[in-house]
Design an enzyme around this catalytic site. Structure first.
Site, PDB file in Angstrom:
ATOM      1  N   HIS A  88      -1.003  -2.695   0.203  1.00 14.32           N
ATOM      2  CA  HIS A  88      -0.183  -1.515  -0.037  1.00 14.32           C
ATOM      3  C   HIS A  88       0.688  -1.188   1.178  1.00 14.32           C
ATOM      4  O   HIS A  88       0.278  -1.396   2.314  1.00 14.32           O
ATOM      5  CB  HIS A  88      -1.071  -0.300  -0.312  1.00 14.32           C
ATOM      6  CG  HIS A  88      -1.960  -0.460  -1.499  1.00 14.32           C
ATOM      7  ND1 HIS A  88      -3.142   0.229  -1.630  1.00 14.32           N
ATOM      8  CD2 HIS A  88      -1.843  -1.223  -2.620  1.00 14.32           C
ATOM      9  CE1 HIS A  88      -3.718  -0.102  -2.778  1.00 14.32           C
ATOM     10  NE2 HIS A  88      -2.960  -0.982  -3.391  1.00 14.32           N
ATOM     11  N   LYS A 142      -0.583   4.840   9.630  1.00 12.91           N
ATOM     12  CA  LYS A 142      -1.886   5.407   9.291  1.00 12.91           C
ATOM     13  C   LYS A 142      -2.980   4.954  10.230  1.00 12.91           C
ATOM     14  O   LYS A 142      -2.882   3.906  10.874  1.00 12.91           O
ATOM     15  CB  LYS A 142      -2.254   5.105   7.847  1.00 12.91           C
ATOM     16  CG  LYS A 142      -2.255   3.663   7.453  1.00 12.91           C
ATOM     17  CD  LYS A 142      -2.464   3.558   5.931  1.00 12.91           C
ATOM     18  CE  LYS A 142      -1.897   2.284   5.366  1.00 12.91           C
ATOM     19  NZ  LYS A 142      -1.939   2.251   3.916  1.00 12.91           N
ATOM     20  N   TYR A 150      -8.650   7.663   5.725  1.00 15.07           N
ATOM     21  CA  TYR A 150      -7.251   7.405   6.059  1.00 15.07           C
ATOM     22  C   TYR A 150      -6.650   8.686   6.637  1.00 15.07           C
ATOM     23  O   TYR A 150      -6.883   9.771   6.115  1.00 15.07           O
ATOM     24  CB  TYR A 150      -6.416   7.078   4.818  1.00 15.07           C
ATOM     25  CG  TYR A 150      -6.980   6.045   3.892  1.00 15.07           C
ATOM     26  CD1 TYR A 150      -6.493   4.741   3.886  1.00 15.07           C
ATOM     27  CD2 TYR A 150      -7.979   6.373   2.981  1.00 15.07           C
ATOM     28  CE1 TYR A 150      -7.002   3.802   3.006  1.00 15.07           C
ATOM     29  CE2 TYR A 150      -8.484   5.436   2.099  1.00 15.07           C
ATOM     30  CZ  TYR A 150      -7.994   4.154   2.122  1.00 15.07           C
ATOM     31  OH  TYR A 150      -8.494   3.228   1.249  1.00 15.07           O
ATOM     32  N   ASP A 187      -2.713  -3.140  -8.620  1.00 14.35           N
ATOM     33  CA  ASP A 187      -2.939  -4.240  -7.677  1.00 14.35           C
ATOM     34  C   ASP A 187      -3.002  -5.576  -8.410  1.00 14.35           C
ATOM     35  O   ASP A 187      -2.509  -6.590  -7.911  1.00 14.35           O
ATOM     36  CB  ASP A 187      -4.226  -4.011  -6.893  1.00 14.35           C
ATOM     37  CG  ASP A 187      -4.104  -2.883  -5.879  1.00 14.35           C
ATOM     38  OD1 ASP A 187      -2.990  -2.372  -5.677  1.00 14.35           O
ATOM     39  OD2 ASP A 187      -5.138  -2.508  -5.286  1.00 14.35           O
TER      40      ASP A 187
END
Length: 197
Positions: A63, A72, A132, A168
């Protein structure tokens, strides 16, 4: 806590904690603004925290975000994961390189992933919780997914995939994403020069 630069992908850092264990369990620092600042990152830039839970064999990724991208901090707060970062910043000295990491609750190491890099992981433990911290509020319209089994990337996922999202599963190849989605590169800030070691 200390910061370690990752040579495989420019701008990626590992923030290693030092868990203090005793008969009760352990305690450790998982975020330190001064340590983050010491590698040129703004600790106040992170605006949203999220958590995912996966069972063994689940694969999430690869991603990234279009537009301004997304930096991140990723940490496996419980369990163990096989984690992958792919550099998709054309101006980066490590363009198309990948970094592979094992993150676990034993170490509580945090991985910093700059904007313009794709990210994915596979759960290695029966349960894996991944935290995250991102630097822009999530906008689903900017979500980009790359096939986890793209032959150009040849990522050595350690387990058969037990489950993944439909998004995905249907993800396009790296070549398609580079041509059709990322033809206007994600701007990356402060990409350091790459030094061979």
């Amino acid at each position: 806590m200390k910061a370690i630069e990752v040579a495989a992908v420019a701008g990626v850092h590992l923030f290693e904690s030092t868990p203090y264990a005793d008969e009760r369990g352990f305690f450790c620092r998982t975020f330190d603004a001064d340590v983050v600042r010491s590698v040129g990152l703004d600790p106040d830039a992170f605006v949203q925290d999220s958590l995912s839970r996966s069972v063994r064999g689940v694969l999430r990724g690869l991603h990234l975000r279009s537009g301004a991208g997304e930096a991140k901090l990723v940490r496996c707060s419980y369990g163990r994961i096989f984690d992958v970062v792919v550099d998709l910043r054309p101006e980066s000295p490590t363009y198309l390189s990948r970094g592979i990491f094992e993150l676990s609750d034993d170490t509580q190491t945090t991985l910093y992933i700059p904007a313009g890099c794709a990210h994915g992981f596979q759960a290695l433990s029966e349960i894996a919780d991944v935290s995250y911290r991102i630097d822009r509020p999530h906008d689903p319209s900017e979500d980009v997914t790359i096939a986890y089994d793209d032959p150009e990337l040849a990522i050595p996922w350690p387990l058969p995939v037990s489950s993944m999202s439909e998004r995905d599963r249907q993800a396009p190849s790296l070549a398609e994403v580079l041509k059709n989605v990322l033809s206007h590169p994600i701007p990356s800030h402060n990409v350091p020069p790459h030094e061979e070691s």
